[in-house]
Design a protein around this motif. Structure first.
Motif, PDB file in Angstrom:
ATOM      1  N   ASP A   1      16.879  -5.502   8.916  1.00 24.78           N
ATOM      2  CA  ASP A   1      16.266  -6.200   8.271  1.00 24.78           C
ATOM      3  C   ASP A   1      16.266  -7.655   9.089  1.00 24.78           C
ATOM      4  O   ASP A   1      17.212  -8.433   9.118  1.00 24.78           O
ATOM      5  CB  ASP A   1      16.748  -6.493   6.830  1.00 24.78           C
ATOM      6  CG  ASP A   1      16.075  -7.555   5.851  1.00 24.78           C
ATOM      7  OD1 ASP A   1      15.163  -8.182   6.514  1.00 24.78           O
ATOM      8  OD2 ASP A   1      16.272  -7.533   4.552  1.00 24.78           O
TER       9      ASP A   1
ATOM     10  N   ILE B   1      15.877   1.725   5.946  1.00 26.00           N
ATOM     11  CA  ILE B   1      16.067   0.315   6.874  1.00 26.00           C
ATOM     12  C   ILE B   1      17.200   0.472   7.855  1.00 26.00           C
ATOM     13  O   ILE B   1      18.119   0.828   7.584  1.00 26.00           O
ATOM     14  CB  ILE B   1      16.377  -0.617   5.764  1.00 26.00           C
ATOM     15  CG1 ILE B   1      15.364  -0.605   4.585  1.00 26.00           C
ATOM     16  CG2 ILE B   1      16.545  -1.995   6.422  1.00 26.00           C
ATOM     17  CD1 ILE B   1      15.619  -1.900   3.624  1.00 26.00           C
TER      18      ILE B   1
ATOM     19  N   GLU C   1       8.230  -6.614   0.519  1.00 27.28           N
ATOM     20  CA  GLU C   1       9.466  -6.134  -0.069  1.00 27.28           C
ATOM     21  C   GLU C   1       8.883  -4.981  -1.001  1.00 27.28           C
ATOM     22  O   GLU C   1       9.689  -4.044  -1.066  1.00 27.28           O
ATOM     23  CB  GLU C   1      10.110  -7.322  -1.080  1.00 27.28           C
ATOM     24  CG  GLU C   1      11.238  -6.983  -1.794  1.00 27.28           C
ATOM     25  CD  GLU C   1      11.867  -7.919  -2.469  1.00 27.28           C
ATOM     26  OE1 GLU C   1      12.368  -7.543  -3.397  1.00 27.28           O
ATOM     27  OE2 GLU C   1      12.100  -8.971  -2.135  1.00 27.28           O
TER      28      GLU C   1
ATOM     29  N   VAL D   1      10.709  -6.111   8.874  1.00 24.53           N
ATOM     30  CA  VAL D   1      11.762  -5.061   8.593  1.00 24.53           C
ATOM     31  C   VAL D   1      11.751  -3.884   9.561  1.00 24.53           C
ATOM     32  O   VAL D   1      10.371  -3.378   9.517  1.00 24.53           O
ATOM     33  CB  VAL D   1      11.863  -4.570   6.843  1.00 24.53           C
ATOM     34  CG1 VAL D   1      12.827  -3.579   6.695  1.00 24.53           C
ATOM     35  CG2 VAL D   1      12.058  -5.840   6.202  1.00 24.53           C
TER      36      VAL D   1
ATOM     37  N   THR E   1      14.358 -10.250   8.105  1.00 24.89           N
ATOM     38  CA  THR E   1      13.846 -11.436   7.433  1.00 24.89           C
ATOM     39  C   THR E   1      14.978 -12.193   7.139  1.00 24.89           C
ATOM     40  O   THR E   1      14.710 -13.286   6.325  1.00 24.89           O
ATOM     41  CB  THR E   1      13.194 -10.773   6.258  1.00 24.89           C
ATOM     42  OG1 THR E   1      14.085  -9.952   5.327  1.00 24.89           O
ATOM     43  CG2 THR E   1      12.011  -9.680   6.648  1.00 24.89           C
TER      44      THR E   1
END
Length: 133
Positions: free
Chosen positions: A92, A89, A76, A110, A94
């Motif tokens: 994502d 990004i 993170e 990511v 995750t």
């Protein structure tokens, strides 16, 4: 016979700018003879060389090859730092609904884009993988 990868090459509109981004990301070094406006620029790290070669073509589809980054600290925090360098990004992977079947919370990766839109992934650090195993 055996081959080894010496260089990973990227097509780019602006070799020096993209090489500068990746030198920061990988804590690498630009070649001493690389300057803005050059048709090529390279970044050397302890384990590889990335070459950025000027190409006027635009990126139109997903990369067929990409880099997977393993940070030395929390994923993170690495993602947040990469955002300050100009990455974005893209996806994502995750979040619970995007994890592979059977994966534990906190797993995944990511997908990010460098300043010219090339995909790369940020994985968990070794410590995070160990804690989640």
């Amino acid at each position: 016979m055996t081959s080894s990868v010496r260089t990973v090459t990227f097509d780019t509109h602006d070799p020096y700018t993209l090489a500068t981004f990746w030198a920061k990301v990988l804590k690498g070094k630009l070649a001493d003879d690389d300057f803005p406006g050059d048709p090529a620029a390279s970044v050397t790290t302890d384990s590889m060389t990335l070459l950025f070669w000027q190409n006027p073509d635009g990126k139109t589809v997903k990369n067929r090859v990409h880099l997977d980054l393993e940070p030395d600290g929390p994923r993170e925090a690495e993602v947040e730092w990469l955002l300050t360098l100009g990455a974005t990004i893209h996806d994502d992977r995750t979040t619970t609904e995007k994890l592979e079947p059977g994966a534990k919370p906190g797993a995944g990766f990511v997908v990010m884009l460098d300043p010219e839109g090339n995909e790369f992934c940020v994985l968990q650090s070794a410590a995070e993988r160990k804690a989640n195993s």
